[in-house]
Design a protein around this motif. Structure first.
Motif, short mmCIF file in Angstrom:
data_model
loop_
_atom_site.label_atom_id
_atom_site.label_comp_id
_atom_site.label_asym_id
_atom_site.label_seq_id
_atom_site.Cartn_x
_atom_site.Cartn_y
_atom_site.Cartn_z
N GLY A 1 0.81 -1.21 0.00
CA GLY A 1 0.00 0.00 0.00
C GLY A 1 0.85 1.27 0.00
O GLY A 1 0.55 2.23 -0.72
N ILE A 2 1.92 1.27 0.79
CA ILE A 2 2.78 2.46 0.85
C ILE A 2 3.49 2.68 -0.48
O ILE A 2 3.57 3.81 -0.99
N VAL A 3 4.02 1.62 -1.06
CA VAL A 3 4.70 1.75 -2.36
C VAL A 3 3.73 2.24 -3.43
O VAL A 3 4.06 3.10 -4.26
N ALA A 4 2.51 1.70 -3.40
CA ALA A 4 1.50 2.14 -4.37
C ALA A 4 1.16 3.62 -4.17
O ALA A 4 1.01 4.38 -5.14
N GLY A 5 1.05 4.04 -2.90
CA GLY A 5 0.77 5.44 -2.62
C GLY A 5 1.89 6.35 -3.08
O GLY A 5 1.65 7.45 -3.60
N ILE A 6 3.14 5.89 -2.89
CA ILE A 6 4.29 6.68 -3.37
C ILE A 6 4.26 6.81 -4.89
O ILE A 6 4.50 7.90 -5.44
N TYR A 7 3.94 5.70 -5.55
CA TYR A 7 3.86 5.77 -7.02
C TYR A 7 2.81 6.78 -7.47
O TYR A 7 3.06 7.62 -8.36
N LEU A 8 1.63 6.73 -6.85
CA LEU A 8 0.55 7.61 -7.27
C LEU A 8 0.92 9.08 -7.10
O LEU A 8 0.62 9.92 -7.96
N GLN A 9 1.59 9.39 -5.99
CA GLN A 9 1.86 10.79 -5.70
C GLN A 9 3.16 11.30 -6.33
O GLN A 9 3.26 12.47 -6.70
N GLU A 10 4.16 10.43 -6.44
CA GLU A 10 5.48 10.91 -6.84
C GLU A 10 5.89 10.54 -8.26
O GLU A 10 6.77 11.18 -8.84
N THR B 1 -4.37 6.65 2.12
CA THR B 1 -3.77 7.44 3.20
C THR B 1 -2.38 7.92 2.79
O THR B 1 -2.04 9.11 2.94
N THR B 2 -1.56 7.00 2.26
CA THR B 2 -0.21 7.39 1.84
C THR B 2 -0.27 8.43 0.72
O THR B 2 0.45 9.44 0.76
N ASP B 3 -1.14 8.21 -0.25
CA ASP B 3 -1.30 9.15 -1.36
C ASP B 3 -1.69 10.53 -0.85
O ASP B 3 -1.08 11.55 -1.23
N ASP B 4 -2.69 10.58 0.01
CA ASP B 4 -3.18 11.87 0.51
C ASP B 4 -2.13 12.57 1.39
O ASP B 4 -1.95 13.79 1.29
N MET B 5 -1.47 11.82 2.25
CA MET B 5 -0.50 12.44 3.16
C MET B 5 0.72 12.97 2.39
O MET B 5 1.23 14.06 2.69
N LEU B 6 1.18 12.22 1.40
CA LEU B 6 2.30 12.70 0.59
C LEU B 6 1.89 13.94 -0.21
O LEU B 6 2.71 14.84 -0.46
N GLY B 7 0.62 13.98 -0.60
CA GLY B 7 0.14 15.14 -1.35
C GLY B 7 0.10 16.42 -0.53
O GLY B 7 0.09 17.52 -1.08
N LEU B 8 0.09 16.27 0.82
CA LEU B 8 0.06 17.45 1.69
C LEU B 8 1.44 18.03 1.95
O LEU B 8 1.58 19.14 2.48
N PHE C 1 12.35 9.22 0.31
CA PHE C 1 12.46 8.48 1.58
C PHE C 1 13.02 9.34 2.72
O PHE C 1 12.66 9.15 3.88
N ASP C 2 13.95 10.27 2.40
CA ASP C 2 14.60 11.05 3.47
C ASP C 2 13.91 12.36 3.77
O ASP C 2 14.14 12.95 4.83
N ILE C 3 13.10 12.85 2.85
CA ILE C 3 12.47 14.16 3.07
C ILE C 3 10.94 14.05 3.10
O ILE C 3 10.29 14.39 4.08
N ILE C 4 10.37 13.53 2.01
CA ILE C 4 8.92 13.57 1.86
C ILE C 4 8.23 12.63 2.85
O ILE C 4 7.27 13.02 3.54
N ILE C 5 8.70 11.38 2.92
CA ILE C 5 8.05 10.42 3.83
C ILE C 5 8.26 10.83 5.29
O ILE C 5 7.36 10.68 6.12
N LYS C 6 9.43 11.38 5.60
CA LYS C 6 9.65 11.86 6.98
C LYS C 6 8.67 12.96 7.34
O LYS C 6 8.18 13.04 8.46
N ALA C 7 8.40 13.84 6.36
CA ALA C 7 7.47 14.94 6.62
C ALA C 7 6.04 14.44 6.78
O ALA C 7 5.23 15.07 7.48
N ALA C 8 5.73 13.30 6.14
CA ALA C 8 4.34 12.80 6.17
C ALA C 8 4.18 11.59 7.09
O ALA C 8 3.10 11.00 7.13
N LYS C 9 5.20 11.23 7.84
CA LYS C 9 5.16 9.96 8.58
C LYS C 9 4.08 9.91 9.65
O LYS C 9 3.49 8.84 9.89
N VAL C 10 3.77 11.04 10.27
CA VAL C 10 2.74 11.03 11.32
C VAL C 10 1.37 10.71 10.73
O VAL C 10 0.61 9.89 11.24
N GLY C 11 1.07 11.37 9.61
CA GLY C 11 -0.21 11.12 8.95
C GLY C 11 -0.32 9.70 8.43
O GLY C 11 -1.37 9.07 8.54
N ILE C 12 0.78 9.20 7.86
CA ILE C 12 0.77 7.82 7.35
C ILE C 12 0.59 6.83 8.50
O ILE C 12 -0.19 5.88 8.40
#
Length: 269
Positions: A75-84, A145-152, A173-184
């Motif tokens: 799910g997380i990898v799919a969300g990353i693909y959709l957003q990034e 959830t991953t898609d929406d949080m990365l989009g924020l 992995f070092d910037i975007i996911i760290k910024a969205a980790k709480v929401g994810i």
């Protein structure tokens, strides 16, 4: 006239909310009274065959844990693909729509699907089928959830990472996911709370065993299926065990939901 309509709508909305809360309060009070009074230490130290809940509690958590192991990475990898990586193309829109449809799909339908592909071929219910059914239920929640949080995450953070020469995967992995980790993480907790209380997909897939087992190739113990079966038994003591299991399950789901909301609240601060 407009003020009168507003007052009528407000009154009806308030009444609807009160009625809904009354039924919820009624359910919780009944569950607490009957469930809490049935709980004792014996339930946690014996299996269902001896009128305990030990194998059911462990079995339910094992199924949910395996579902998390399967569903969360995908799910997380799919969300990353959709957003990034998708650049919001038609394929990404199709996946998002499909994910929304899957989230609203009845759980019994997912259970029937898994039954057809993982139970029928081997000829009997098994733990793997139950875990995969739960993973399929969890997957669309994690994707969205991953898609929406990365989009924020602000676009400037991505641009800053690229500006210092970091490759895209490190920026992700070092910037975007760290910024969205709480929401994810909050989304993952809510998804876990959703699947831990599911019964319908397990009825056809994992079934229920009265004995303690960790062999996922066989019929596997499940608390939710056991509650469903015990609640219809004529034996009063078995019904009391069902109330105790329902109370424990509700309490756990409530704690998970409160934890998720607490994380969201802390993030907002």
């Amino acid at each position: 006239m407009r003020l009168l309509i507003n007052k009528i709508v407000l009154l009806l909305s308030t009444l609807a909310a009160i009625i809904g809360l009354l039924f919820l309060f009624w359910i919780l009070v009944t569950l607490t009274i009957k469930g809490f009074s049935s709980i004792n230490l014996y339930l946690f130290t014996h299996d269902l065959v001896d009128n305990g809940l030990r194998n059911l509690l462990i079995g339910q958590f094992v199924l949910a844990l395996i579902a998390v192991i399967i569903g969360v990475p995908i799910g997380i990898v799919a969300g990353i693909y959709l957003q990034e990586y998708s650049f919001n193309n038609n394929y990404a829109k199709f996946i998002r729509n499909l994910s929304d449809v899957m989230m609203s799909a009845p759980s019994i339908v997912i259970g029937t699907f898994v039954y057809a592909i993982l139970v029928v071929p081997v000829g009997h219910q098994n733990g793997w089928a139950g875990a995969i059914a739960l993973a399929i239920m969890m997957l669309p929640i994690v994707v969205r959830t991953t898609d929406d949080m990365l989009g924020l995450v602000p676009r400037e953070l991505r641009e800053a990472g690229v500006a210092i020469g970091a490759p895209k995967y490190k920026v992700i992995f070092d910037i975007i996911i760290k910024a969205a980790k709480v929401g994810i993480m909050t989304g993952l907790l809510l998804a876990f709370a959703r699947i831990i209380g599911e019964t319908a997909p397990l009825l056809f897939t994992s079934g229920n065993s009265e004995y303690f087992t960790l062999n996922l190739n066989e019929v596997f113990p499940s608390l939710t299926v056991a509650i469903y079966n015990l609640a219809t038994m004529p034996d009063k003591h078995l019904v009391e065990i069902a109330w105790a299991g329902a109370f424990l399950l509700t309490l756990f789901v409530l704690i998970i939901n409160l934890l998720g909301r607490y994380i969201i609240k802390e993030k907002i601060k």
